[in-house]
Enzyme design. Structure first.
Site, PDB file in Angstrom:
ATOM      1  N   GLU A   1     -13.431  85.805  29.341  1.00  0.00           N
ATOM      2  CA  GLU A   1     -14.320  86.550  30.232  1.00  0.00           C
ATOM      3  C   GLU A   1     -13.504  87.530  31.060  1.00  0.00           C
ATOM      4  O   GLU A   1     -12.437  87.196  31.565  1.00  0.00           O
ATOM      5  CB  GLU A   1     -15.071  85.613  31.178  1.00  0.00           C
ATOM      6  CG  GLU A   1     -15.987  86.362  32.161  1.00  0.00           C
ATOM      7  CD  GLU A   1     -16.776  85.437  33.062  1.00  0.00           C
ATOM      8  OE1 GLU A   1     -17.666  84.746  32.536  1.00  0.00           O
ATOM      9  OE2 GLU A   1     -16.480  85.389  34.278  1.00  0.00           O
TER      10      GLU A   1
ATOM     11  N   ALA B   1     -24.666  91.815  40.701  1.00  0.00           N
ATOM     12  CA  ALA B   1     -26.059  91.560  41.102  1.00  0.00           C
ATOM     13  C   ALA B   1     -26.762  92.867  41.426  1.00  0.00           C
ATOM     14  O   ALA B   1     -26.228  93.734  42.095  1.00  0.00           O
ATOM     15  CB  ALA B   1     -26.089  90.642  42.319  1.00  0.00           C
TER      16      ALA B   1
ATOM     17  N   ALA C   1     -33.579  82.724  34.949  1.00  0.00           N
ATOM     18  CA  ALA C   1     -33.042  83.366  33.750  1.00  0.00           C
ATOM     19  C   ALA C   1     -34.067  83.335  32.616  1.00  0.00           C
ATOM     20  O   ALA C   1     -34.162  84.273  31.817  1.00  0.00           O
ATOM     21  CB  ALA C   1     -31.757  82.669  33.317  1.00  0.00           C
TER      22      ALA C   1
END
Length: 286
Positions: A16, A50, A126
């Site tokens: 990641e 976000a 989600a």
């Protein structure tokens, strides 16, 4: 698509990375990716700010992974401050860049989001964006899971219930939150099997190379710390070099044990440090 890789390999390896905050640092992440490419991971995920604060960077980095590094990328998508037009536009942008995998997350509440805006957000979970993604796209969708229960869940049973809801909405594989005690993961794996969850799960591993990093990780994730790791940090707090070596060794031992116990995949949170990934991948048993 990444779901096909799990079907072909015994253990899937992935990393990641996250987009840099400053625009002029974007080339640093490309250099990092050029190095990570030499380790031949099966895929690389790219985080997403976000409210879409890094959405363009996320798409650009995912495109670099796909088209320059020739590795499958997966772009994160956070629902918490998103609306449907923005979501569909982002999916369209990814499609144009050849990116066909997304990690659907609720996401943490942005610091500047008011109580009213948070309470009245369009997507609560989600699962909500997963259903829309599948309605308008044929991308491969992954989701997150928590070996030690989501911080907001009332119990393991409720946590598994909501996880099953996400999977039923169209999730092909899972990536766990970081954890430092493999026993917690094995218990979680048993519980998911009992709940009828049978899709692949990659174990999220965060190499702890400083005492400060451990403190930050606990604050953000609520992950428990086994005594062995706590003792290690206490022992090397005043020796950064030794702490780094011990933290890498801890992650290597954790990964070796997971592989020996048939984990579907290993997902390393690199913190954009290619050197850390190199130390780990060159020393684990594969």
């Amino acid at each position: 698509m990444i779901k096909d890789i799990y079907a072909q390999k015994k253990t899937v390896f992935s990393f990641e990375v996250f987009p840099p905050k400053k625009n002029d640092e974007i080339y640093d992440i490309y250099k990092t990716l050029d190095t990570l490419k030499t380790l031949q991971p099966d895929f690389i995920s790219v985080t997403y700010g976000a409210g879409g604060s890094n959405s363009k960077k996320t798409a650009a980095i995912a495109a670099y992974i796909k088209n320059i590094c020739e590795i499958e990328p997966i772009a994160h998508l956070t629902a918490v401050a998103m609306n449907e037009p923005f979501l569909l536009q982002f999916l369209q942008d990814l499609n144009k860049k050849g990116v066909s995998n997304v990690l659907a997350l609720r996401g943490d509440r942005p610091k500047d989001m008011s109580d009213d805006d948070y309470a009245n957000r369009i997507f609560l979970y989600a699962e909500d964006i997963i259903r829309i993604i599948h309605k308008h796209s044929d991308v491969c969708v992954a989701a997150a899971c928590y070996p030690e229960i989501h911080p907001e869940s009332e119990s393991r049973q409720s946590d598994l219930y909501y996880l099953k809801q996400k999977i039923d909405a169209g999730v092909s594989f899972l990536i766990t939150q970081m954890f430092f005690d493999n026993t917690k993961f094995y218990e979680f794996r048993e519980e998911t099997a009992k709940a009828g969850i049978q899709i692949p799960v990659s174990a999220g591993i965060m190499p702890i190379t400083s005492a400060k990093q451990l403190s930050t990780s606990i604050t953000l994730s609520g992950t428990s710390i086994p005594q062995s790791l706590s003792n290690l940090v206490a022992k090397y707090t005043d020796s950064p070099e030794d702490m780094h070596k011990a933290g890498i060794e801890y992650a290597i031992n954790q990964i070796d044990d997971l592989i020996a116990n048939g984990v579907d995949g290993i997902h390393i949170y690199t913190m954009n440090k290619a050197s850390t990934a190199i130390e780990i991948m060159n020393n684990i048993t594969r």
